[in-house]
Scaffold this motif. Structure first.
Motif, PDB file in Angstrom:
ATOM      1  N   ALA A  14      37.380  -8.672  34.524  1.00  0.00           N
ATOM      2  CA  ALA A  14      37.086  -7.743  33.435  1.00  0.00           C
ATOM      3  C   ALA A  14      37.593  -8.272  32.097  1.00  0.00           C
ATOM      4  CB  ALA A  14      37.699  -6.380  33.729  1.00  0.00           C
TER       5      ALA A  14
ATOM      6  N   HIS B 177      31.741  -0.682  38.974  1.00  0.00           N
ATOM      7  CA  HIS B 177      31.603  -1.855  38.103  1.00  0.00           C
ATOM      8  C   HIS B 177      30.456  -2.749  38.551  1.00  0.00           C
ATOM      9  CE1 HIS B 177      32.767  -4.363  34.850  1.00  0.00           C
ATOM     10  NE2 HIS B 177      33.005  -5.415  35.623  1.00  0.00           N
TER      11      HIS B 177
ATOM     12  N   GLU C 175      32.238  -0.796  28.752  1.00  0.00           N
ATOM     13  CA  GLU C 175      32.324  -0.645  30.206  1.00  0.00           C
ATOM     14  C   GLU C 175      33.383  -1.553  30.804  1.00  0.00           C
ATOM     15  OE1 GLU C 175      27.699   0.785  30.984  1.00  0.00           O
ATOM     16  OE2 GLU C 175      28.279  -1.291  31.393  1.00  0.00           O
TER      17      GLU C 175
ATOM     18  N   THR D 259      36.805  -0.465  32.794  1.00  0.00           N
ATOM     19  CA  THR D 259      37.134  -0.991  34.117  1.00  0.00           C
ATOM     20  C   THR D 259      38.582  -1.436  34.189  1.00  0.00           C
ATOM     21  OG1 THR D 259      34.865  -1.691  34.594  1.00  0.00           O
ATOM     22  CG2 THR D 259      36.624  -2.831  35.774  1.00  0.00           C
TER      23      THR D 259
END
Length: 204
Positions: free
Chosen positions: A143, A82, A175, A179
């Motif tokens: 996130a 990440h 993305e 995560t």
């Protein structure tokens, strides 16, 4: 955006758009410096892109500390992945601003700052076997903050007809979603069980 009170600083019709966006105002407090008045969706979009850009810059500085603190190798790998993605998020936000003739400067995200401060405070007093679970918690909060922000500006980019920007935003959003799934799988796959050791919680 983070630096509100929005009811004092955002003019109609953009004010109604902020309300409809679902109050992504984590950490907003009255004592903060007011942002410049925002009168339309383009200005609101640019303000939020700058906000997210700064949020990701803060995250790039914080993730290495989380990676160092983690004891689980899969967790370290997930955070390192990440970190690399976050560097890409920064590049995309900078590209959007450049393409629209804006400077990628002049904004500080108080929301991300608050999340990272709380995470740092948590990690300072949590020890094994609960440490990795605490790191996952912070990672998930980060996130989800990204997801809410990118989801909002994706809709705004689409409304404004910024197709290139929308594609870049979708990539970062995907993305961030991946995560959360990866961190959740790690937590359920053993980190939470490890954290419960010695607490009298039956392991099934």
């Amino acid at each position: 955006s983070c630096n509100l009170p929005f009811h004092l600083e955002i003019l109609r019709p953009a004010r109604d758009v902020v309300i409809a966006a679902g109050y992504r105002l984590i950490g907003a407090t009255p004592e903060r410096e007011p942002m410049s008045s925002v009168a339309n969706l383009r200005e609101l979009f640019l303000d939020e892109v700058k906000d997210l850009l700064n949020a990701e810059r803060q995250l790039v500085m914080a993730l290495p500390k989380m990676i160092h603190a983690a004891t689980s190798v899969p967790l370290k790998d997930a955070l390192a992945s990440h970190l690399k993605e976050t560097e890409g998020h920064i590049d995309r936000m900078e590209q959007i601003l450049t393409d629209l003739g804006e400077s990628p400067r002049g904004k500080k995200c108080k929301g991300m700052e608050g999340i990272l401060e709380e995470g740092s405070e948590m990690l300072s007093h949590v020890e094994m076997p609960a440490l990795d679970a605490a790191i996952v918690s912070t990672g998930q909060r980060v996130a989800h903050y990204e997801i809410s922000g990118y989801g909002v500006i994706q809709d705004w980019a689409k409304t404004l007809g910024y197709r290139s920007a929308e594609k870049l935003i979708v990539k970062s959003l995907e993305e961030a979603l991946a995560t959360t799934e990866r961190l959740s799988a790690l937590a359920k796959g053993g980190i939470n069980t490890t954290a419960s050791a010695g607490e009298g919680i039956p392991v099934r």
